[in-house]
Design a protein around this motif. Structure first.
Motif, short mmCIF file in Angstrom:
data_model
loop_
_atom_site.label_atom_id
_atom_site.label_comp_id
_atom_site.label_asym_id
_atom_site.label_seq_id
_atom_site.Cartn_x
_atom_site.Cartn_y
_atom_site.Cartn_z
N THR A 9 9.88 28.88 58.67
CA THR A 9 10.43 30.22 58.81
C THR A 9 9.59 31.00 59.81
O THR A 9 8.38 30.83 59.89
N THR A 10 10.24 31.86 60.57
CA THR A 10 9.50 32.64 61.55
C THR A 10 8.91 33.86 60.87
O THR A 10 9.52 34.45 59.98
N THR A 11 7.74 34.24 61.30
CA THR A 11 7.09 35.42 60.76
C THR A 11 7.61 36.65 61.48
O THR A 11 8.24 36.55 62.54
N LEU A 12 7.33 37.79 60.92
CA LEU A 12 7.75 39.05 61.52
C LEU A 12 7.08 39.24 62.88
O LEU A 12 7.73 39.68 63.84
N LYS A 13 5.80 38.86 62.99
CA LYS A 13 5.11 38.98 64.28
C LYS A 13 5.77 38.08 65.32
O LYS A 13 5.98 38.49 66.47
N GLN A 14 6.13 36.88 64.93
CA GLN A 14 6.80 35.95 65.86
C GLN A 14 8.15 36.52 66.29
O GLN A 14 8.53 36.42 67.44
N ARG A 15 8.85 37.14 65.35
CA ARG A 15 10.15 37.75 65.68
C ARG A 15 9.96 38.87 66.71
O ARG A 15 10.75 38.99 67.65
N ASP A 53 9.32 37.16 70.06
CA ASP A 53 10.56 36.59 70.59
C ASP A 53 11.47 37.69 71.13
O ASP A 53 12.08 37.54 72.21
N ASP A 54 11.57 38.79 70.39
CA ASP A 54 12.42 39.90 70.83
C ASP A 54 11.85 40.56 72.09
O ASP A 54 12.60 41.01 72.95
N TYR A 74 13.19 46.65 62.26
CA TYR A 74 12.25 45.66 61.71
C TYR A 74 11.75 46.06 60.32
O TYR A 74 10.94 45.36 59.73
N ASP A 94 3.26 39.13 56.66
CA ASP A 94 4.45 39.89 57.05
C ASP A 94 4.43 41.30 56.47
O ASP A 94 4.84 42.26 57.12
#
Length: 155
Positions: free
Chosen positions: A2-8, A11-12, A93, A50
C-alpha cells in the motif's frame, strides 16, 4: 504494497509538475518540505507514520486559512484567494470534516456522559473535551470543538 500518504503526495507532485499545474505543484512542494522538516527535527531522523503526515498536512492547511484571513483583512484579495486555493488542495489529503450537526451530536453525548460522571462547572469543560477529542481527531479543529462544548455547557 500500500502506498503511504507521503508517497501519494510525491506522486501527485510529479503529476502536477508534468501537467504544469503551478499552484498544485507549489503547494505540494511546500507540504513535502514541511513533512521532511518534521522527519529530521529532533535528535534522530525518522520516517513519519501516515497519521503524523496527516497532522503536518492539517497544520499546513490551517496556516493557509489563517494567511487567507490575514490577506483578506489587509485588502489583498488575490493573495487571499491563492491561500484558500492551496488550502483546498491540502483538504483533499485530510479526512472529511464533521458538519456542525455531527459535531453537535458528538459533543452533546459527551456532555451527558461527563455530567453523569459528576463533572460540574469549569471541570466539566475538560472532562467533555477529554471524551470528545479522540472521537473527532483530525475531523474538526480544536477551536470549533471548544466553542461547541462551551455553547452546550452554557458557558
Amino acid at each position: 504494497m500500500t502506498t503511504t500518504l507521503k508517497q501519494r503526495l510525491q506522486d501527485d507532485l510529479t503529476a502536477a509538475i508534468k501537467g504544469r499545474d503551478e499552484l498544485r505543484s507549489a503547494t505540494l512542494r511546500l507540504t513535502l518540505s514541511a513533512v521532511t522538516m518534521e522527519e529530521v527535527s529532533g535528535k534522530t531522523a525518522r520516517a513519519l507514520s501516515d497519521d503524523e503526515v496527516q497532522k503536518v498536512i492539517a497544520r499546513e492547511a490551517k496556516k493557509r486559512r489563517e494567511a487567507a484571513d490575514a490577506f483578506a483583512n489587509g485588502g489583498r484579495a488575490a493573495q487571499a484567494e491563492r491561500e484558500l486555493a492551496e488550502g483546498e488542495i491540502l483538504a483533499a489529503y485530510l479526512p472529511q470534516q464533521l458538519t456542525d450537526d455531527e459535531l453537535g451530536a458528538i459533543v452533546a453525548e459527551a456532555v451527558k456522559e461527563a455530567v453523569a460522571g459528576g463533572a460540574q462547572g469549569p471541570r466539566a469543560m475538560g472532562a467533555v473535551m477529554k471524551i470528545v477529542n479522540p472521537q473527532v481527531a483530525g475531523r474538526a479543529e480544536g477551536g470549533r470543538v471548544a466553542a461547541e462544548v462551551k455553547r452546550l455547557l452554557g458557558g
